[in-house]
Design an enzyme around this catalytic site. Structure first.
Site, PDB file in Angstrom:
ATOM      1  N   TYR A   1      19.580  52.750  13.663  1.00 15.53           N
ATOM      2  CA  TYR A   1      20.015  53.122  15.014  1.00 15.53           C
ATOM      3  C   TYR A   1      20.507  54.569  15.007  1.00 15.53           C
ATOM      4  CZ  TYR A   1      22.545  52.903  19.456  1.00 15.53           C
ATOM      5  OH  TYR A   1      22.990  53.134  20.729  1.00 15.53           O
ATOM      6  N   ASP A   2      21.340  54.889  14.024  1.00 15.91           N
ATOM      7  CA  ASP A   2      21.887  56.244  13.933  1.00 15.91           C
ATOM      8  C   ASP A   2      20.777  57.279  13.773  1.00 15.91           C
ATOM      9  OD1 ASP A   2      24.334  55.103  14.154  1.00 15.91           O
ATOM     10  OD2 ASP A   2      24.812  55.199  12.010  1.00 15.91           O
TER      11      ASP A   2
ATOM     12  N   SER B   1      37.911  38.360  47.697  1.00 14.02           N
ATOM     13  CA  SER B   1      38.889  37.844  46.745  1.00 14.02           C
ATOM     14  C   SER B   1      38.682  36.343  46.635  1.00 14.02           C
ATOM     15  CB  SER B   1      40.300  38.180  47.202  1.00 14.02           C
ATOM     16  OG  SER B   1      40.499  37.670  48.493  1.00 14.02           O
ATOM     17  N   LEU B   2      39.420  35.725  45.733  1.00  8.49           N
ATOM     18  CA  LEU B   2      39.222  34.298  45.488  1.00  8.49           C
ATOM     19  C   LEU B   2      40.481  33.532  45.850  1.00  8.49           C
ATOM     20  CD1 LEU B   2      37.537  34.283  41.976  1.00  8.49           C
ATOM     21  CD2 LEU B   2      36.566  33.368  44.080  1.00  8.49           C
TER      22      LEU B   2
ATOM     23  N   GLU C   1      32.313  28.716  36.080  1.00  9.89           N
ATOM     24  CA  GLU C   1      32.353  29.849  35.147  1.00  9.89           C
ATOM     25  C   GLU C   1      33.791  30.050  34.672  1.00  9.89           C
ATOM     26  OE1 GLU C   1      31.276  33.235  37.514  1.00  9.89           O
ATOM     27  OE2 GLU C   1      29.443  32.297  38.240  1.00  9.89           O
TER      28      GLU C   1
ATOM     29  N   LYS D   1      37.134  32.063  34.239  1.00 11.92           N
ATOM     30  CA  LYS D   1      37.694  33.164  35.012  1.00 11.92           C
ATOM     31  C   LYS D   1      38.297  34.156  34.034  1.00 11.92           C
ATOM     32  CE  LYS D   1      40.496  34.506  38.886  1.00 11.92           C
ATOM     33  NZ  LYS D   1      41.317  35.488  38.164  1.00 11.92           N
TER      34      LYS D   1
ATOM     35  N   ASP E   1      40.125  37.262  32.527  1.00 10.16           N
ATOM     36  CA  ASP E   1      41.297  38.014  32.977  1.00 10.16           C
ATOM     37  C   ASP E   1      41.065  39.488  32.666  1.00 10.16           C
ATOM     38  OD1 ASP E   1      43.712  38.323  34.131  1.00 10.16           O
ATOM     39  OD2 ASP E   1      44.877  37.611  32.428  1.00 10.16           O
TER      40      ASP E   1
ATOM     41  N   ARG F   1      37.587  47.519  41.885  1.00 10.38           N
ATOM     42  CA  ARG F   1      37.590  46.711  43.097  1.00 10.38           C
ATOM     43  C   ARG F   1      38.489  47.330  44.164  1.00 10.38           C
ATOM     44  NH1 ARG F   1      40.657  42.695  45.285  1.00 10.38           N
ATOM     45  NH2 ARG F   1      39.536  41.336  46.705  1.00 10.38           N
TER      46      ARG F   1
ATOM     47  N   GLU G   1      33.407  41.794  35.635  1.00 12.33           N
ATOM     48  CA  GLU G   1      34.758  41.968  35.142  1.00 12.33           C
ATOM     49  C   GLU G   1      34.670  42.772  33.849  1.00 12.33           C
ATOM     50  OE1 GLU G   1      38.464  40.241  36.672  1.00 12.33           O
ATOM     51  OE2 GLU G   1      36.418  39.974  37.342  1.00 12.33           O
TER      52      GLU G   1
ATOM     53  N   TYR H   1      28.877  38.597  37.416  1.00 15.48           N
ATOM     54  CA  TYR H   1      28.757  37.284  38.052  1.00 15.48           C
ATOM     55  C   TYR H   1      28.377  37.359  39.513  1.00 15.48           C
ATOM     56  CZ  TYR H   1      33.459  38.851  39.138  1.00 15.48           C
ATOM     57  OH  TYR H   1      34.528  39.608  39.521  1.00 15.48           O
TER      58      TYR H   1
ATOM     59  N   LYS I   1      43.292  27.819  38.426  1.00 17.13           N
ATOM     60  CA  LYS I   1      44.072  28.549  37.423  1.00 17.13           C
ATOM     61  C   LYS I   1      44.642  27.620  36.354  1.00 17.13           C
ATOM     62  CE  LYS I   1      44.725  32.729  38.487  1.00 17.13           C
ATOM     63  NZ  LYS I   1      45.542  33.199  39.553  1.00 17.13           N
TER      64      LYS I   1
ATOM     65  N   CYS J   1      71.950  40.814  59.918  1.00 24.98           N
ATOM     66  CA  CYS J   1      71.026  41.533  59.037  1.00 24.98           C
ATOM     67  C   CYS J   1      71.804  42.413  58.047  1.00 24.98           C
ATOM     68  CB  CYS J   1      70.093  42.400  59.885  1.00 24.98           C
ATOM     69  SG  CYS J   1      69.049  43.489  58.902  1.00 24.98           S
TER      70      CYS J   1
ATOM     71  N   CYS K   1      70.891  46.284  59.216  1.00 25.24           N
ATOM     72  CA  CYS K   1      71.282  46.891  60.495  1.00 25.24           C
ATOM     73  C   CYS K   1      72.403  46.142  61.202  1.00 25.24           C
ATOM     74  CB  CYS K   1      70.071  47.008  61.425  1.00 25.24           C
ATOM     75  SG  CYS K   1      69.533  45.434  62.105  1.00 25.24           S
TER      76      CYS K   1
ATOM     77  N   CYS L   1      65.581  39.171  61.333  1.00 33.47           N
ATOM     78  CA  CYS L   1      66.501  40.142  61.903  1.00 33.47           C
ATOM     79  C   CYS L   1      65.977  40.472  63.298  1.00 33.47           C
ATOM     80  CB  CYS L   1      66.522  41.394  61.031  1.00 33.47           C
ATOM     81  SG  CYS L   1      67.049  42.871  61.907  1.00 33.47           S
TER      82      CYS L   1
ATOM     83  N   CYS M   1      66.339  48.441  63.495  1.00 36.95           N
ATOM     84  CA  CYS M   1      66.673  48.109  62.106  1.00 36.95           C
ATOM     85  C   CYS M   1      65.923  49.076  61.198  1.00 36.95           C
ATOM     86  CB  CYS M   1      66.271  46.675  61.799  1.00 36.95           C
ATOM     87  SG  CYS M   1      66.528  46.243  60.068  1.00 36.95           S
TER      88      CYS M   1
HETATM   89  O1  D41 Z   1      35.674  35.899  35.874  1.00 37.31           O
HETATM   90  C1  D41 Z   1      36.167  36.298  36.898  1.00 37.31           C
HETATM   91  N1  D41 Z   1      37.321  36.935  36.897  1.00 37.31           N
HETATM   92  C2  D41 Z   1      35.474  36.087  38.217  1.00 37.31           C
HETATM   93  C3  D41 Z   1      35.944  36.752  39.346  1.00 37.31           C
HETATM   94  C4  D41 Z   1      34.332  35.247  38.350  1.00 37.31           C
HETATM   95  N2  D41 Z   1      33.813  34.602  37.280  1.00 37.31           N
HETATM   96  N3  D41 Z   1      33.733  35.088  39.554  1.00 37.31           N
HETATM   97  C5  D41 Z   1      34.194  35.735  40.662  1.00 37.31           C
HETATM   98  N4  D41 Z   1      33.557  35.539  41.841  1.00 37.31           N
HETATM   99  C6  D41 Z   1      33.980  36.153  42.946  1.00 37.31           C
HETATM  100  C7  D41 Z   1      33.242  35.916  44.231  1.00 37.31           C
HETATM  101  C8  D41 Z   1      32.931  34.447  44.415  1.00 37.31           C
HETATM  102  C9  D41 Z   1      34.059  36.390  45.408  1.00 37.31           C
HETATM  103  C10 D41 Z   1      31.960  36.690  44.177  1.00 37.31           C
HETATM  104  C11 D41 Z   1      35.325  36.596  40.589  1.00 37.31           C
HETATM  105  C12 D41 Z   1      35.715  37.238  41.798  1.00 37.31           C
HETATM  106  N5  D41 Z   1      35.029  36.988  42.954  1.00 37.31           N
HETATM  107  C13 D41 Z   1      36.837  38.162  41.918  1.00 37.31           C
HETATM  108  N6  D41 Z   1      37.334  38.922  40.977  1.00 37.31           N
HETATM  109  C14 D41 Z   1      38.347  39.649  41.474  1.00 37.31           C
HETATM  110  C15 D41 Z   1      38.486  39.353  42.785  1.00 37.31           C
HETATM  111  C16 D41 Z   1      37.529  38.419  43.072  1.00 37.31           C
END
Ligand code: D41
Length: 672
Positions: free
Chosen positions: A35-36, A81-82, A113, A115, A117, A136, A172, A224, A313, A407, A410, A425, A431
């Protein structure tokens, strides 16, 4: 093509294949030395023939230039978002809602799938070439991290096989545990601060202005999802989408599975939870997605989260600590939020000294008292919460918590309506806390977009009585501003310019900026689309408001009450008198077009693109593509064997660019 060009293309293809084998398939064909050797050969060739350097060359993964900052980039299609599920019951309820909406008794097939981090990113490929990458951000606009993403070796600079004209791929970026530990070991050896977890380390690595630093971090990415897509048929299921992404040479999770019904989802979840510790990367749960594309479309989305997907989660980290005091924070709408001040404690790798108690009902339900020992939970990067009190450890002098009658900011009376958890309040703009938050909201980017009006400035403007309502912003004077702390003549002038620019507004922005209770950005847009003008909205009855999609009785009542209030009517009048204007609404704003106003002529054989592909991608970015050269032509893109058009351009003095210039244009930049 010249012999050198053929040789360069051949070396690049070989290196791209080896990168794919090594980084994506984990199945190298050749030893590193081979490769190098290929890389050396390509470097030498490019050094001898600089005209051969191209954006998709593996020698060009790392840019030597240090960026000054990250420019904002708007996603072609917003990144959703989810929603979260925290229990088996939440998942069953999600599945039940989906079946009800789809009017089916049958089991739904889901794609499950892990998730990851990491950090969500969006990569734009135009005619197969990686042209832009963004974080994002808030889902609509992220930051341009193209140079940093290019350093990730498993990310192809060019998609394999037939690629559509335009595709945004979503995924991700993460740091595997091994890389994280190595990074921290190096940091420790050099006496530097350690990263608390792989996610923070990945985020820190991506946000490097010097891409050479990013390149030295062993980042990985998996994909994904897709955003914008043009030029071929979309896959008909999430499983097929993953297959397609894999076909293009992108990494996808090897753990993704099609499962049936809520039972299938839960079995997958518990199985993966068991193996969590053996995975090479950090995951914080599982994502279930309704597999069939047509079902996804039928389910649609609420606000910014799809109804067809949910994140389940894993249980969060918990710890014990002592409650010292409770303070009440006053928000934009006057809501008092009790905040627990805690003995600092480590939870999930971070020190925690504050936690939310949400509202008085929550305090009463959990029977939280000052001096109590509490269980604190922290899930991912969300605000830590109080789980429960350890009653066995309650000291005899533990003090009950009472809602203040006035409050804390204020002094206006606090109102707590029957049956409502929130206490408010009643001070309104009188305020200082409500006024400050309202001004920040008014000026925020997705509202009136007054750049430079941050919290330090708002603090001073309110505390010195210079601004008593948002409309007062339009009466600010340069001398008074320049006299404030951390301000000077220049920043005062800049702020006034931003204020002046914000006069040119739109109905959805204005409605969002007003901060009407229960009216966020998407409701503001729905109202604008439905009523078309402020006058029509102001005149709307409760029943008419209920006709707007996604508006229920609660928000309808809030909106109605807002416009019936004379103080709000006066505020709108004052904004209008200050020159703020919002034309009648005519449907959605177009996507940004960085090449607007340019006329481009393509000629000769372009490397890597057909002329149609390049032309479509350029038009997508706002350029006009013309067949003939004139004085008004902005650029002529000349490929190999360009003929009369090139000659004509030279004659007229029209700028001529090559393949590298085309790459710049496709990134939305203007060469020369
Ligand atoms: O692995 C993940 N963090 C992940 C994030 C995943 N496997 N699937 C995802 N699918 C979506 C949608 C369904 C909205 C397309 C996601 C995220 N969203 C996601 N990651 C950050 C905000 C939303």
């Amino acid at each position: 093509m010249t012999e050198a060009a053929t040789r360069a293309a051949d070396l690049r293809a070989q290196l791209a294949q080896h990168d794919y084998q090594y980084y994506v398939l984990d199945d190298p064909w050749v030893p590193d030395s081979e490769y190098d050797r290929l890389m050396q050969a390509l470097r030498a060739l490019e050094a001898a023939h600089p005209e051969l350097i191209s954006a998709d060359s593996p020698t060009a993964r790392v840019s030597g230039a240090v960026a000054l900052g990250f420019a904002p980039l708007t996603h072609g299609v917003p990144m959703l978002s989810l929603d979260n599920a925290f229990s088996d019951e939440d998942v069953q309820a999600f599945d039940k809602r989906a079946r009800e909406r789809l009017a089916t008794e049958a089991e739904i097939e889901y794609c499950a799938e892990p998730k990851l981090d990491g950090l969500a990113v969006s990569l734009l490929y135009q005619a197969g070439l990686l042209t832009r990458a963004a974080t994002r951000g808030d889902g609509a606009t992220g930051e341009d991290i193209t140079a940093n993403i290019r350093t990730i070796r498993s990310v192809p600079l060019r998609l394999r096989g037939a690629a559509p004209v335009v595709v945004e791929v979503r995924g991700e970026v993460y740091l595997p545990f091994v890389g994280f530990e190595k990074l921290n070991a190096t940091a420790a050896a050099q006496g530097q601060k350690l990263f608390v977890n792989p996610r923070n380390a990945a985020a820190g690595s991506l946000r490097q202005l010097d891409a050479r630093v990013t390149a030295a971090r062993p980042l990985e990415a998996f994909f994904y999802g897709i955003g914008a897509w043009q030029g071929s048929a979309e896959p008909q299921s999430q499983s097929a989408l993953l297959e397609q992404l894999r076909g293009w040479g992108l990494c996808t999770s090897a753990e993704a599975r099609a499962v049936r019904g809520a039972a299938g989802c839960l079995a997958y979840y518990h199985q993966l939870a068991e193996r969590r510790a053996t995975l090479e990367f950090q995951i914080d749960g599982v994502v279930y997605k309704v597999n069939r594309r047509s079902d996804q479309l039928a389910l649609g989305q609420v606000s910014r989260a799809p109804r067809w997907a949910i994140a389940h989660k894993f249980p969060a980290d918990e710890a014990l600590t002592i409650l010292r005091e409770v303070e009440f924070q006053v928000g934009r709408t006057g809501v008092l939020t009790p905040v627990a001040r805690l003995e600092p404690v480590m939870v999930g790798g971070a020190s925690v000294s504050n936690a939310t108690l949400h509202n008085m009902d929550e305090i009463e339900r959990k029977d939280v008292r000052c001096g109590d020992t509490l269980i604190i939970r922290r899930a991912g990067d969300v605000i830590p919460e109080v789980v429960s009190v350890v009653l066995e450890r309650r000291p005899p002098d533990a003090r009950k918590l009472l809602l203040p009658t006035h409050c804390p900011v204020c002094g206006a009376p606090v109102q707590r309506l029957e049956g409502v958890s929130a206490a408010r309040c009643t001070g309104g703009f009188n305020c200082a806390a409500q006024l400050k938050e309202s001004l920040l909201h008014f000026a925020s980017r997705r509202a009136m977009d007054i750049e430079g009006l941050g919290d330090k400035l708002v603090e001073q403007l309110v505390d010195r009585g210079m601004v008593r309502t948002p409309a007062d912003l339009y009466a600010l004077r340069a001398e008074a501003l320049a006299a404030l702390e951390r301000m000077g003549e220049k920043s005062a002038a800049r702020l006034l310019q931003a204020v002046a620019r914000s006069r040119d507004s739109s109905l959805p922005r204005l409605l969002h900026a007003l901060g009407i209770r229960d009216v966020g950005e998407s409701t503001a847009l729905a109202l604008s689309e439905h009523f078309g003008s402020l006058a029509a909205l102001q005149a709307a009855s409760l029943d008419q408001l209920l006709e707007v999609p996604d508006i229920g009785p609660v928000s309808a009542a809030s909106i109605h009450a807002f416009f019936a209030n004379p103080a709000n009517q006066q505020q709108l009048e004052r904004l209008r008198a200050a020159g703020v204007h919002w034309p009648e609404h005519e449907g959605r704003a177009a996507t940004p077009r960085p090449l607007n106003g340019l006329t481009i002529v393509l000629t000769g054989t372009l490397t890597g693109f057909s002329r149609d592909e390049a032309s479509e991608a350029l038009q997508q970015l706002g350029a006009k593509v013309s067949g003939s050269v004139s004085k008004r032509t902005s650029y002529v893109v000349a490929g190999e064997e360009a003929g009369s058009k090139l000659a004509r351009a030279r004659e007229l003095g029209v700028p001529v660019v090559d393949g590298a210039g085309l790459t710049l244009l496709l990134r939305g930049e203007r060469p020369g």
